[in-house]
Scaffold this motif. Structure first.
Motif: not given
Length: 305
Positions: A155-180
Motif C-alpha cells: 500500500i502507498r499513503a495518499q496523505r500524511d499521518r496514515v496509521d491504519r488500513a481497511l480490509v473489506i470482505f463479503q461472504g455468504r457465511e458471515l453469520g459465522r464471523t471469520p477471525r482476523l
C-alpha cells in the motif's frame, strides 16, 4: 453568496467548487454522504473525495442527480455545480486509457450497507491509501469449504499521518464471523459486520505511521469457522487501477475441481465473463496473475462436478 465560494465557482473547476463548498459548510465527506443517502442517492465518501480532488467526475445519471442534490445540501445556487461539469469522457470498446476509478456502489451488492458499516469506523476512507499490489490466497478443506483467506497488500499513503488500513470482505457465511489475524505490518483493530449483507470491515493498525508517498506491506488472514457452504468462486473488487493482482486457490488433494476459469466483469451491472480456462492437471491449486490491472471485478470460478 460568499465571496470565496463565488471565486471558486468562477474558476471553472468542478473539483475546486465542490471542495470549497464542503469546507465552507464545515461538513465531512461522511456527513455529506449521509445527507445524500437521506435523499435517496447512494454515493460513497471515496467517490466524493475523488470528485473533490479531480480524480474523477460525475457522468452517470445517478451521479448527476447527486450533484444537483449537493447544490441544495451545500447551500449553493441551483445549477452552479452542474454548470462546471466537463463533457463526458469518450467511451468505446477499446479506450486508450484506463478508467480512473469505479464507484463502490458499482462493485458491491448492497453497497449502501457497506457504507454504513464503514461509517461505524469513523472517518476512515479508502482514499488515504492506494493499493499497489494484492496477493489473495484462499485455502479449502476436503469438504470444499473455506478454511482461510490470506491477504498480502503493498500500500502507498495518499496523505500524511496514515496509521491504519481497511480490509473489506463479503461472504455468504458471515453469520459465522471469520477471525482476523495480522501476520506482519501491524495488528488487528476494530471489526464491524453486517451479517444480513455478509459484510465484514476490519482495521489493520499499521506498525508505523506513514506519510504521503510512503509504502507499507501488510499481511493478514481471515480464518473461517463453523460449517460454511462449499465455495465455487472468489473475486477481488478493485475500485481503481492496480499494478498487480495474484489470486491463488489451494484445493485439498482429496477434493479437486473438474474445471476452473479466470473471470472478469467491469461492475456488478455486467454479467461475469469467462476469460480463459485454466489447466489444472494434477496440482491441487490454481492461480490468476494479472498486471496493470484495470478497475473492476477479477477472480476465479470452478466446478466440482
Amino acid at each position: 453568496m460568499d465571496r470565496q465560494l463565488a471565486a471558486a465557482l468562477e474558476s471553472g473547476s468542478f473539483a475546486h467548487g465542490l471542495r470549497t463548498a464542503i469546507r465552507m459548510r464545515g461538513l465531512t465527506l461522511e456527513q455529506v454522504q449521509h445527507e445524500l443517502v437521506d435523499r435517496g442517492v447512494v454515493v460513497s465518501s471515496v467517490t466524493l473525495s475523488y470528485w473533490s480532488r479531480g480524480r474523477s467526475q460525475p457522468e452517470r445519471a445517478e451521479s448527476i442527480k447527486a450533484v444537483k442534490l449537493l447544490e441544495g445540501i451545500l447551500d449553493m445556487p441551483a445549477g452552479s455545480l452542474t454548470a462546471l461539469l466537463a463533457p463526458p469522457r469518450p467511451r468505446g470498446p477499446r479506450r486508450a486509457h484506463v478508467a480512473v476509478s469505479i464507484d463502490r456502489g458499482r462493485l458491491w451488492n448492497e453497497a449502501h450497507r457497506l457504507d454504513r458499516v464503514m461509517a461505524q469506523l469513523g472517518s476512515l476512507d479508502e482514499e488515504r491509501l492506494c493499493l499497489l499490489s494484492v496477493h489473495d490466497r484462499f485455502q479449502l478443506d476436503e469438504h470444499r469449504r473455506p478454511i482461510q483467506l490470506s491477504i498480502t497488500e503493498v500500500i502507498r499513503a495518499q496523505r500524511d499521518r496514515v496509521d491504519r488500513a481497511l480490509v473489506i470482505f463479503q461472504g455468504r457465511e458471515l453469520g459465522r464471523t471469520p477471525r482476523l489475524t495480522v501476520a506482519r505490518g501491524g495488528w488487528p483493530g476494530r471489526v464491524r459486520i453486517d451479517e444480513g449483507a455478509g459484510f465484514l470491515v476490519a482495521e489493520v493498525m499499521l506498525d508505523r505511521v506513514i506519510d504521503r508517498g510512503d509504502t507499507a506491506v501488510i499481511e493478514c488472514a481471515l480464518q473461517h469457522g463453523g460449517q460454511p457452504e462449499p465455495m465455487t468462486d472468489y473475486d477481488r473488487r478493485l475500485p481503481y487501477a492496480t499494478r498487480s493482482y495474484l489470486l491463488e486457490i489451494e484445493f485439498h488433494p482429496a477434493a479437486m475441481p473438474v474445471r476452473c476459469h479466470a473471470t472478469t466483469r467491469p461492475t456488478i451491472e455486467n454479467t461475469r465473463r469467462d476469460v480463459r480456462e485454466l489447466m489444472l492437471g494434477g496440482a491441487p491449486h490454481a492461480h490468476l496473475a494479472l498486471f496493470d490491472v484495470e478497475p473492476g471485478i477479477h477472480g476465479l470460478r470452478w466446478e466440482w462436478d
